[in-house]
Design a protein around this motif. Structure first.
Motif, PDB file in Angstrom:
ATOM      1  N   ASP A 144     -17.167  -9.236  -2.271  1.00  0.00           N
ATOM      2  CA  ASP A 144     -18.164  -8.922  -2.603  1.00  0.00           C
ATOM      3  C   ASP A 144     -18.494  -9.227  -4.541  1.00  0.00           C
ATOM      4  O   ASP A 144     -17.656  -8.650  -4.774  1.00  0.00           O
ATOM      5  CB  ASP A 144     -18.479  -7.598  -3.130  1.00  0.00           C
ATOM      6  N   ARG A 145     -18.769 -10.851  -4.190  1.00  0.00           N
ATOM      7  CA  ARG A 145     -19.219 -11.593  -5.360  1.00  0.00           C
ATOM      8  C   ARG A 145     -19.066 -10.702  -7.222  1.00  0.00           C
ATOM      9  O   ARG A 145     -19.435 -10.728  -8.164  1.00  0.00           O
ATOM     10  CB  ARG A 145     -19.463 -12.573  -5.960  1.00  0.00           C
ATOM     11  N   ARG A 146     -19.844  -9.399  -6.524  1.00  0.00           N
ATOM     12  CA  ARG A 146     -20.751  -8.390  -7.562  1.00  0.00           C
ATOM     13  C   ARG A 146     -19.442  -7.325  -8.221  1.00  0.00           C
ATOM     14  O   ARG A 146     -19.702  -6.846  -9.006  1.00  0.00           O
ATOM     15  CB  ARG A 146     -21.892  -8.040  -6.507  1.00  0.00           C
ATOM     16  N   LYS A 147     -18.337  -7.769  -7.584  1.00  0.00           N
ATOM     17  CA  LYS A 147     -17.032  -6.642  -8.119  1.00  0.00           C
ATOM     18  C   LYS A 147     -15.770  -7.769  -8.532  1.00  0.00           C
ATOM     19  O   LYS A 147     -14.785  -7.528  -8.930  1.00  0.00           O
ATOM     20  CB  LYS A 147     -16.461  -5.680  -6.579  1.00  0.00           C
ATOM     21  N   LEU A 148     -16.519  -8.734  -8.673  1.00  0.00           N
ATOM     22  CA  LEU A 148     -15.337  -9.670  -9.482  1.00  0.00           C
ATOM     23  C   LEU A 148     -15.734  -9.531 -10.755  1.00  0.00           C
ATOM     24  O   LEU A 148     -16.096  -9.795 -11.719  1.00  0.00           O
ATOM     25  CB  LEU A 148     -16.076 -11.072  -9.338  1.00  0.00           C
ATOM     26  N   LYS A 149     -14.355  -8.895 -11.326  1.00  0.00           N
ATOM     27  CA  LYS A 149     -14.575  -8.240 -12.776  1.00  0.00           C
ATOM     28  C   LYS A 149     -13.204  -8.937 -13.043  1.00  0.00           C
ATOM     29  O   LYS A 149     -12.577  -9.074 -12.708  1.00  0.00           O
ATOM     30  CB  LYS A 149     -14.696  -6.894 -12.807  1.00  0.00           C
ATOM     31  N   PHE A 150     -13.590  -9.565 -14.695  1.00  0.00           N
ATOM     32  CA  PHE A 150     -12.257 -10.830 -15.437  1.00  0.00           C
ATOM     33  C   PHE A 150     -11.974 -10.248 -16.610  1.00  0.00           C
ATOM     34  O   PHE A 150     -11.282 -10.167 -16.466  1.00  0.00           O
ATOM     35  CB  PHE A 150     -13.166 -11.830 -16.109  1.00  0.00           C
ATOM     36  N   ASN A 151     -12.710  -9.039 -16.895  1.00  0.00           N
ATOM     37  CA  ASN A 151     -11.670  -8.626 -17.847  1.00  0.00           C
ATOM     38  C   ASN A 151     -11.401  -6.743 -17.968  1.00  0.00           C
ATOM     39  O   ASN A 151     -10.584  -6.457 -18.715  1.00  0.00           O
ATOM     40  CB  ASN A 151     -12.599  -8.156 -19.190  1.00  0.00           C
ATOM     41  N   GLN A 152     -11.250  -5.990 -16.213  1.00  0.00           N
ATOM     42  CA  GLN A 152     -10.554  -4.517 -16.262  1.00  0.00           C
ATOM     43  C   GLN A 152      -9.404  -5.294 -16.033  1.00  0.00           C
ATOM     44  O   GLN A 152      -7.909  -6.239 -15.516  1.00  0.00           O
ATOM     45  CB  GLN A 152     -10.561  -3.727 -15.224  1.00  0.00           C
ATOM     46  N   LYS A 153      -8.707  -3.953 -16.451  1.00  0.00           N
ATOM     47  CA  LYS A 153      -6.898  -4.127 -16.312  1.00  0.00           C
ATOM     48  C   LYS A 153      -6.751  -4.427 -14.019  1.00  0.00           C
ATOM     49  O   LYS A 153      -7.574  -4.018 -13.398  1.00  0.00           O
ATOM     50  CB  LYS A 153      -6.649  -2.861 -16.979  1.00  0.00           C
ATOM     51  N   PHE A 154      -5.845  -4.707 -14.299  1.00  0.00           N
ATOM     52  CA  PHE A 154      -5.004  -5.456 -12.198  1.00  0.00           C
ATOM     53  C   PHE A 154      -4.969  -4.028 -11.608  1.00  0.00           C
ATOM     54  O   PHE A 154      -4.333  -2.744 -12.336  1.00  0.00           O
ATOM     55  CB  PHE A 154      -3.723  -6.428 -12.991  1.00  0.00           C
ATOM     56  N   SER A 155      -5.446  -4.127 -10.775  1.00  0.00           N
ATOM     57  CA  SER A 155      -5.582  -2.940  -9.691  1.00  0.00           C
ATOM     58  C   SER A 155      -5.148  -3.540  -8.531  1.00  0.00           C
ATOM     59  O   SER A 155      -5.884  -4.277  -8.385  1.00  0.00           O
ATOM     60  CB  SER A 155      -6.800  -2.318  -9.524  1.00  0.00           C
ATOM     61  N   LYS A 156      -4.130  -2.987  -7.539  1.00  0.00           N
ATOM     62  CA  LYS A 156      -4.206  -3.135  -6.490  1.00  0.00           C
ATOM     63  C   LYS A 156      -5.425  -3.500  -5.661  1.00  0.00           C
ATOM     64  O   LYS A 156      -5.934  -4.710  -4.871  1.00  0.00           O
ATOM     65  CB  LYS A 156      -3.063  -3.158  -5.670  1.00  0.00           C
ATOM     66  N   ASP A 157      -6.022  -2.602  -5.563  1.00  0.00           N
ATOM     67  CA  ASP A 157      -7.191  -2.998  -4.857  1.00  0.00           C
ATOM     68  C   ASP A 157      -8.317  -3.473  -5.450  1.00  0.00           C
ATOM     69  O   ASP A 157      -9.682  -3.855  -4.505  1.00  0.00           O
ATOM     70  CB  ASP A 157      -7.735  -1.602  -4.539  1.00  0.00           C
ATOM     71  N   GLN A 158      -7.826  -4.039  -6.255  1.00  0.00           N
ATOM     72  CA  GLN A 158      -9.157  -5.032  -6.800  1.00  0.00           C
ATOM     73  C   GLN A 158     -10.483  -4.588  -6.932  1.00  0.00           C
ATOM     74  O   GLN A 158     -11.504  -5.216  -6.634  1.00  0.00           O
ATOM     75  CB  GLN A 158      -9.293  -6.244  -5.892  1.00  0.00           C
ATOM     76  N   ASP A 159     -10.759  -3.549  -6.666  1.00  0.00           N
ATOM     77  CA  ASP A 159     -12.339  -2.917  -7.414  1.00  0.00           C
ATOM     78  C   ASP A 159     -13.323  -2.960  -6.093  1.00  0.00           C
ATOM     79  O   ASP A 159     -14.879  -3.149  -6.715  1.00  0.00           O
ATOM     80  CB  ASP A 159     -12.435  -3.169  -8.269  1.00  0.00           C
ATOM     81  N   GLY A 160     -13.357  -2.629  -4.924  1.00  0.00           N
ATOM     82  CA  GLY A 160     -14.050  -3.536  -3.964  1.00  0.00           C
ATOM     83  C   GLY A 160     -14.283  -4.879  -3.678  1.00  0.00           C
ATOM     84  O   GLY A 160     -14.951  -5.054  -3.196  1.00  0.00           O
ATOM     85  N   LEU A 161     -13.858  -5.787  -4.395  1.00  0.00           N
ATOM     86  CA  LEU A 161     -13.716  -7.138  -3.939  1.00  0.00           C
ATOM     87  C   LEU A 161     -13.796  -7.715  -2.771  1.00  0.00           C
ATOM     88  O   LEU A 161     -14.485  -8.433  -2.280  1.00  0.00           O
ATOM     89  CB  LEU A 161     -13.037  -8.028  -5.206  1.00  0.00           C
ATOM     90  N   PHE A 162     -12.918  -7.072  -1.596  1.00  0.00           N
ATOM     91  CA  PHE A 162     -12.369  -7.264  -0.616  1.00  0.00           C
ATOM     92  C   PHE A 162     -12.272  -5.866  -0.251  1.00  0.00           C
ATOM     93  O   PHE A 162     -11.529  -4.829  -0.214  1.00  0.00           O
ATOM     94  CB  PHE A 162     -11.486  -8.129  -0.017  1.00  0.00           C
ATOM     95  N   SER A 163     -12.307  -6.098   1.736  1.00  0.00           N
ATOM     96  CA  SER A 163     -11.471  -5.066   2.351  1.00  0.00           C
ATOM     97  C   SER A 163     -10.639  -4.325   3.413  1.00  0.00           C
ATOM     98  O   SER A 163     -10.080  -3.515   2.708  1.00  0.00           O
ATOM     99  CB  SER A 163     -12.714  -4.858   3.922  1.00  0.00           C
ATOM    100  N   SER A 164     -10.027  -5.391   2.995  1.00  0.00           N
ATOM    101  CA  SER A 164      -8.376  -5.565   2.872  1.00  0.00           C
ATOM    102  C   SER A 164      -7.777  -6.109   3.342  1.00  0.00           C
ATOM    103  O   SER A 164      -7.741  -7.510   2.754  1.00  0.00           O
ATOM    104  CB  SER A 164      -8.207  -5.119   5.185  1.00  0.00           C
ATOM    105  N   LYS A 165      -6.360  -5.498   2.531  1.00  0.00           N
ATOM    106  CA  LYS A 165      -5.216  -6.691   2.234  1.00  0.00           C
ATOM    107  C   LYS A 165      -5.252  -8.281   3.747  1.00  0.00           C
ATOM    108  O   LYS A 165      -4.475  -8.814   2.929  1.00  0.00           O
ATOM    109  CB  LYS A 165      -3.604  -5.817   2.240  1.00  0.00           C
ATOM    110  N   THR A 166      -5.369  -8.308   4.340  1.00  0.00           N
ATOM    111  CA  THR A 166      -5.677  -9.050   5.240  1.00  0.00           C
ATOM    112  C   THR A 166      -6.146 -10.008   5.530  1.00  0.00           C
ATOM    113  O   THR A 166      -6.364 -11.221   6.303  1.00  0.00           O
ATOM    114  CB  THR A 166      -5.890  -8.387   7.037  1.00  0.00           C
ATOM    115  N   ASP A 167      -7.896  -9.736   4.518  1.00  0.00           N
ATOM    116  CA  ASP A 167      -8.229 -10.947   4.206  1.00  0.00           C
ATOM    117  C   ASP A 167      -7.465 -11.458   2.983  1.00  0.00           C
ATOM    118  O   ASP A 167      -8.251 -12.781   3.241  1.00  0.00           O
ATOM    119  CB  ASP A 167      -9.110  -9.676   2.635  1.00  0.00           C
TER     120      ASP A 167
END
Length: 218
Positions: A144-167
């Motif tokens: 979901d490119r709407r969740k592609l954020k450049f200036n936020q602190k790193f987070s493992k779940d990437q804020d909903g950018l993708f659904s599963s680590k298997t992606d």
């Protein structure tokens, strides 16, 4: 944009013709899956063992690369095999995009240099990893490119950018990839989403990137 005759004549391994798939408008990555020759792997391991950290960055003609790397890293039989491979990849990149020079970077990072998924603001980049884990990337249809954020602190779940680590897709050691960026004509908003390999534990990695030389001036 591509001289396919030169590409076919000058490829050092015809399996690499798959990289020309980057010119298909529907693709934002082309991938040449390959297993490194043992001598190339040994050359990479020698460099890893001799250097805790390393960073090389220079605009060069492809036929200047061997000498530049020997001057910086010294030479051995295995290193020469590695340097030849880098020179060959640079020649391939030059032929595909009709370039006289490339911007070659080579590094041994001590941590993930780009831990967040992101896109690059460039036309196209070649990358490969000679030692350690390879780059991670996400297919277009799984994000979901709407969740592609450049200036936020790193987070493992990437804020909903993708659904599963298997992606998450992983380039293997030795794989060669062309990554299409946001500045490729007609590709705005479709640059490949990728990041440096992310692991909780530390790792050693030797990688190169090959870019258009004018990117070095930006």
């Amino acid at each position: 944009m591509i001289n396919k005759t030169i590409l076919r004549k000058n490829i050092f391994n015809r399996k690499s013709i798959v990289l020309s798939e980057i010119f298909d408008n529907k693709n934002n990555i082309s991938l040449w899956k390959r297993k490194l020759d043992e001598s190339i792997s040994f050359g990479a391991e020698e460099i890893i063992n001799d250097n805790l950290e390393f960073d090389f960055s220079k605009v060069l003609k492809y036929n200047e690369i061997n000498e530049a790397l020997v001057n910086r890293l010294g030479q051995s039989q295995n290193k020469i095999f590695l340097f030849n491979d880098i020179s060959n990849l640079s020649e391939l990149f030059c032929n595909m995009f009709e370039l006289k020079k490339v911007w070659l970077r080579m590094g041994i990072p001590t941590n993930a240099t780009c831990p967040r998924f992101h896109v690059d603001y460039l036309k196209c980049r070649l990358l490969t990893t000679y030692y350690g884990p390879g780059t991670e990337w996400l297919p277009n249809d799984l994000i979901d490119r709407r969740k592609l954020k450049f200036n936020q602190k790193f987070s493992k779940d990437q804020d909903g950018l993708f659904s599963s680590k298997t992606d998450i897709k992983h380039l293997a050691t030795g794989d060669v990839a062309l990554l299409k960026g946001e500045l490729w004509s007609g590709n705005k908003g479709q640059g490949l989403v990728h990041r440096s390999p992310y692991y909780d534990e530390k790792y050693r990695r030797l990688y190169i990137t090959i870019d258009f030389s004018d990117l070095n001036n930006q």
